[in-house]
Motif scaffolding. Structure first.
Motif, PDB file in Angstrom:
ATOM      1  N   PRO A  92       0.829  -1.209   0.000  1.00  0.00           N
ATOM      2  CA  PRO A  92       0.000   0.000   0.000  1.00  0.00           C
ATOM      3  C   PRO A  92       0.866   1.263   0.000  1.00  0.00           C
ATOM      4  O   PRO A  92       1.781   1.396   0.801  1.00  0.00           O
ATOM      5  N   LEU A  93       0.564   2.151  -0.939  1.00  0.00           N
ATOM      6  CA  LEU A  93       1.303   3.406  -1.059  1.00  0.00           C
ATOM      7  C   LEU A  93       0.415   4.612  -0.783  1.00  0.00           C
ATOM      8  O   LEU A  93       0.828   5.737  -1.013  1.00  0.00           O
ATOM      9  N   GLY A  94      -0.795   4.371  -0.311  1.00  0.00           N
ATOM     10  CA  GLY A  94      -1.694   5.461   0.002  1.00  0.00           C
ATOM     11  C   GLY A  94      -2.989   5.355  -0.771  1.00  0.00           C
ATOM     12  O   GLY A  94      -3.298   4.319  -1.373  1.00  0.00           O
ATOM     13  N   HIS A  95      -3.722   6.452  -0.764  1.00  0.00           N
ATOM     14  CA  HIS A  95      -5.021   6.535  -1.436  1.00  0.00           C
ATOM     15  C   HIS A  95      -5.066   7.882  -2.148  1.00  0.00           C
ATOM     16  O   HIS A  95      -4.705   8.900  -1.569  1.00  0.00           O
ATOM     17  N   VAL A  96      -5.509   7.888  -3.400  1.00  0.00           N
ATOM     18  CA  VAL A  96      -5.562   9.121  -4.182  1.00  0.00           C
ATOM     19  C   VAL A  96      -6.940   9.266  -4.803  1.00  0.00           C
ATOM     20  O   VAL A  96      -7.395   8.398  -5.550  1.00  0.00           O
ATOM     21  N   GLY A  97      -7.587  10.363  -4.451  1.00  0.00           N
ATOM     22  CA  GLY A  97      -8.860  10.710  -5.057  1.00  0.00           C
ATOM     23  C   GLY A  97      -8.664  11.834  -6.058  1.00  0.00           C
ATOM     24  O   GLY A  97      -7.538  12.138  -6.458  1.00  0.00           O
ATOM     25  N   VAL A  98      -9.743  12.459  -6.438  1.00  0.00           N
ATOM     26  CA  VAL A  98      -9.674  13.556  -7.400  1.00  0.00           C
ATOM     27  C   VAL A  98      -8.933  14.750  -6.810  1.00  0.00           C
ATOM     28  O   VAL A  98      -8.145  15.401  -7.485  1.00  0.00           O
ATOM     29  N   VAL A  99      -9.155  15.017  -5.532  1.00  0.00           N
ATOM     30  CA  VAL A  99      -8.626  16.220  -4.899  1.00  0.00           C
ATOM     31  C   VAL A  99      -7.621  15.920  -3.788  1.00  0.00           C
ATOM     32  O   VAL A  99      -6.670  16.670  -3.594  1.00  0.00           O
ATOM     33  N   HIS A 100      -7.816  14.839  -3.048  1.00  0.00           N
ATOM     34  CA  HIS A 100      -7.015  14.559  -1.859  1.00  0.00           C
ATOM     35  C   HIS A 100      -6.193  13.287  -2.014  1.00  0.00           C
ATOM     36  O   HIS A 100      -6.576  12.381  -2.748  1.00  0.00           O
ATOM     37  N   ALA A 101      -5.083  13.218  -1.267  1.00  0.00           N
ATOM     38  CA  ALA A 101      -4.270  12.005  -1.177  1.00  0.00           C
ATOM     39  C   ALA A 101      -3.987  11.733   0.287  1.00  0.00           C
ATOM     40  O   ALA A 101      -3.726  12.659   1.068  1.00  0.00           O
ATOM     41  N   THR A 102      -4.062  10.460   0.669  1.00  0.00           N
ATOM     42  CA  THR A 102      -3.739  10.056   2.029  1.00  0.00           C
ATOM     43  C   THR A 102      -2.562   9.094   2.001  1.00  0.00           C
ATOM     44  O   THR A 102      -2.290   8.450   0.993  1.00  0.00           O
ATOM     45  N   LEU A 103      -1.901   9.012   3.134  1.00  0.00           N
ATOM     46  CA  LEU A 103      -0.792   8.087   3.297  1.00  0.00           C
ATOM     47  C   LEU A 103      -1.335   6.708   3.676  1.00  0.00           C
ATOM     48  O   LEU A 103      -2.473   6.601   4.144  1.00  0.00           O
TER      49      LEU A 103
END
Length: 178
Positions: A92-103
């Motif tokens: 897992p390298l995180g989560h990426v949406g249209v506007v936000h990214a999480t670790l």
């Protein structure tokens, strides 16, 4: 930072880990705009052919199926349909949406790309600071997500480099550094 991002990402795959499980079929559909992120002495260009240039050097590639790869075409990561970013061996390298990214293993964003292209980076206490701006990412949600993905991947490397230099505390690529 010449080849540093690509080398860091390639180091993940150097452990003979297989590419992410869905790499061959691809993940989230993306549009690839001609866009530029400028942050101090860092300039990141996303080109319509998927090349990502960091200060003019070809550091990685991205395709319309959410796959991320080295300049030589070796698999690095895939953006899944649900926004998860998976590296070699499904790390897992995180989560990426249209506007936000999480670790990885976090529920709150570490960065956002606003409607006007400003990149905001959030600190541990929720404080936010400007981290440069994108130009050219606002055409479609899929192009904005491509820019957010590039910001996430390049941003992880920037933070890791700053942490190694003792400038700030941040994350390594997929690993928290304290």
């Amino acid at each position: 930072m010449k080849r540093a991002l690509s080398a860091s990402l390639l180091a993940l795959s150097a452990c003979v880990a297989p590419p992410p499980a869905h790499y061959a079929q691809g993940g989230a559909p993306l549009d690839l705009p001609r866009a530029r992120w400028v942050r101090g002495d860092l300039t990141v260009d996303l080109l319509p052919d998927g090349r990502v240039l960091v200060n003019g050097e070809h550091e990685l590639g991205l395709d319309r199926a959410g796959r991320v790869f080295t300049p030589e075409g070796d698999p690095l990561a895939v953006l899944e349909l649900d926004g998860r970013v998976l590296g070699p061996g499904d790390q897992p390298l995180g989560h990426v949406g249209v506007v936000h990214a999480t670790l990885p293993d976090r529920d709150v964003a570490w960065l956002s790309v606003t409607d006007d292209g400003e990149v905001l980076r959030y600190g541990e206490g929720g404080e936010r600071r400007s981290w440069g701006a994108w130009m050219g990412c606002d055409a479609t949600p899929r192009s904005r997500q491509a820019c957010t993905l590039v910001t996430h991947l390049v941003g992880l490397r920037v933070v890791a480099r700053e942490a190694q230099a003792g400038v700030s505390v941040g994350v390594g690529f997929g690993v928290r550094v304290r």
